[in-house]
Scaffold this active site. Sequence first.
Site, PDB file in Angstrom:
ATOM      1  N   LYS A   1       0.846  -1.204   0.000  1.00 36.76           N
ATOM      2  CA  LYS A   1       0.000   0.000   0.000  1.00 36.76           C
ATOM      3  C   LYS A   1       0.877   1.249   0.000  1.00 36.76           C
ATOM      4  O   LYS A   1       1.980   1.248   0.583  1.00 36.76           O
ATOM      5  CB  LYS A   1      -0.885  -0.056   1.252  1.00 36.76           C
ATOM      6  CG  LYS A   1      -1.977   0.997   1.339  1.00 36.76           C
ATOM      7  CD  LYS A   1      -2.827   0.747   2.596  1.00 36.76           C
ATOM      8  CE  LYS A   1      -3.920   1.774   2.791  1.00 36.76           C
ATOM      9  NZ  LYS A   1      -4.758   1.497   3.981  1.00 36.76           N
TER      10      LYS A   1
ATOM     11  N   SER B   1      -9.728   1.505   3.106  1.00 37.02           N
ATOM     12  CA  SER B   1      -8.866   2.310   2.273  1.00 37.02           C
ATOM     13  C   SER B   1      -7.832   1.502   1.478  1.00 37.02           C
ATOM     14  O   SER B   1      -7.256   2.026   0.529  1.00 37.02           O
ATOM     15  CB  SER B   1      -8.138   3.351   3.127  1.00 37.02           C
ATOM     16  OG  SER B   1      -7.295   2.727   4.068  1.00 37.02           O
TER      17      SER B   1
ATOM     18  N   SER C   1      -9.887  -1.049   7.157  1.00 40.18           N
ATOM     19  CA  SER C   1      -9.342  -0.844   5.814  1.00 40.18           C
ATOM     20  C   SER C   1      -8.665  -2.037   5.157  1.00 40.18           C
ATOM     21  O   SER C   1      -8.313  -1.962   3.985  1.00 40.18           O
ATOM     22  CB  SER C   1      -8.357   0.318   5.821  1.00 40.18           C
ATOM     23  OG  SER C   1      -9.077   1.519   5.793  1.00 40.18           O
TER      24      SER C   1
HETATM   25  N1  GLN Z   1     -13.218   3.455   6.747  1.00 45.80           N
HETATM   26  C1  GLN Z   1     -12.538   3.818   7.923  1.00 45.80           C
HETATM   27  C2  GLN Z   1     -12.252   5.291   7.903  1.00 45.80           C
HETATM   28  O1  GLN Z   1     -12.588   5.897   6.957  1.00 45.80           O
HETATM   29  C3  GLN Z   1     -11.303   3.003   8.105  1.00 45.80           C
HETATM   30  C4  GLN Z   1     -10.043   3.577   7.584  1.00 45.80           C
HETATM   31  C5  GLN Z   1      -8.851   2.712   7.843  1.00 45.80           C
HETATM   32  O2  GLN Z   1      -8.967   1.620   8.410  1.00 45.80           O
HETATM   33  N2  GLN Z   1      -7.677   3.210   7.480  1.00 45.80           N
HETATM   34  O3  GLN Z   1     -11.702   5.832   8.797  1.00 45.80           O
END
Ligand code: GLN
Length: 476
Positions: A79, A154, A178
């Site tokens: 990532k 994400s 994410s």
């Molecule tokens: N969807 C969650 C957020 O927007 C999780 C993000 C993540 O785990 N980096 O914060």
Amino acid sequence: MEDASKMTVCGALEGLASGAFSSVELTRAMIGAIEKRDAEIGAFVSVDDTAALAMAAEADARRKRGEGGVLLGVPLALKDNIHVSGQPCGCASWMLRGYHALYDATVMERLKAAGAVFLGRTNMDEFALGSTGETSCERVTRNPVVKDRVPGGSSGGSAAAVAGGMALAALGTDTGGSIRQPASHCGCVGVKPSYGRVSRYGVVAGASSMDQVGTLTKNVRDAALLLGALAGQDERDATSLDVAVPDYVAALKGGVKGMRFGLPKEFFVKGADAEVLARVNDAVKRLEAAGAQIVEVSLPHSEYAVATYYVCMTAEVSANLARFDGVRYGFRAEGAEDVNEVYFKTRTQGFGMEVKRRIILGTFVLSSGYADAYYHRALKVRTLIRRDFERAFEKCDALLAPVAPDVAPQFGSFAGDPLKAYLGDIFTVSANLAGVCGLSVPCGTTTAGCPVGLQMIGPAFGEATILRAAHAFEQL
Ligand code: GLN
């Protein structure tokens, strides 16, 4: 060589060991798959063929010399928020366009030690804040299974790279879901380790008390292998814990007979899509038929999880992202007259809407006069949520739940309605708030062909248990 895009990590290792193909051949095949498919899918933000092939040649040489390495010669994607020395590390943000990492994250060091080949960097929501991949400044990522839908986020690029056959496995990060949620949406396996299991050193900080690096793979065995290579204490991350790393692959044996799974009753009531719930309930029945015991448990503070997460997370994000001010890293706006204007213009222009929303929210909940009402109160609720899990795990080995209330949404579904997106995190954020481990394993598709994931949540440092359960479920 058989179709490399269908290969698993363990399958590739067998082929490499038997001499059926070399790492250079395998890496070329993956680069070929990316060239063929990624214009449409958009999983990668950068691919460095030269570096990848050089690492592959080195892996082949290591193998010739008789040297080992649990991932020797396996090409993997990372990532865009994990530092790989000399490679871009943009977090899919304008703010870090053109920024290159000066050192390897500990996870990258460990991958290198294991002999893995770095293939490229995957797309993500800007600074890992989002759940669709759509806040990336880089490109659109499509769900490889249902192309008119998002891959989730994400770590959407990592999930799309694996599900789309362009990487054998990938690393992602999970602060509130994410890894698990894009894995669920794309039909692959995603593991979020317990807080402290994997080093965060060299990973761009989002919410430091919840961020964890984890894996996206095609099956559970690959996840077990990869996690074993990543896990363990690191003196450069004071929050990584000195807990022995079990042999996760060996721990896959044993099946689910006699295991006790808890169904948190608060996760099975309202709000979730009927087809998603049907697939998950079906999975529960299959586990029961295989000899597992199913018990009802309660996580009574679940209704506060999303609110608690969005207070704690934004508070930490606002502090962590303060370093991006045009002075030290990446982008600097032009035409500023004094230092305040450098900060103001750089942050106004360099961050996207969602990132700014979180910084503003986080700054508010920490501000004097409001910190007691919001941030400090959220920390107390967080403790209650952690205790809910401790109590639940007195009655069972692991919890079963949906990963997300719905399948992968179509593009633009949350436009102008951030709250709707935040509510989609309902089943994943609790594990991060509590510091426990969780994974998503595919449990079927809806009639529209959208993948659905089953979430397994284990106690802190209980990865071996949920990997074993998920492996058994996969065999069913
Ligand atoms: N969807 C969650 C957020 O927007 C999780 C993000 C993540 O785990 N980096 O914060």
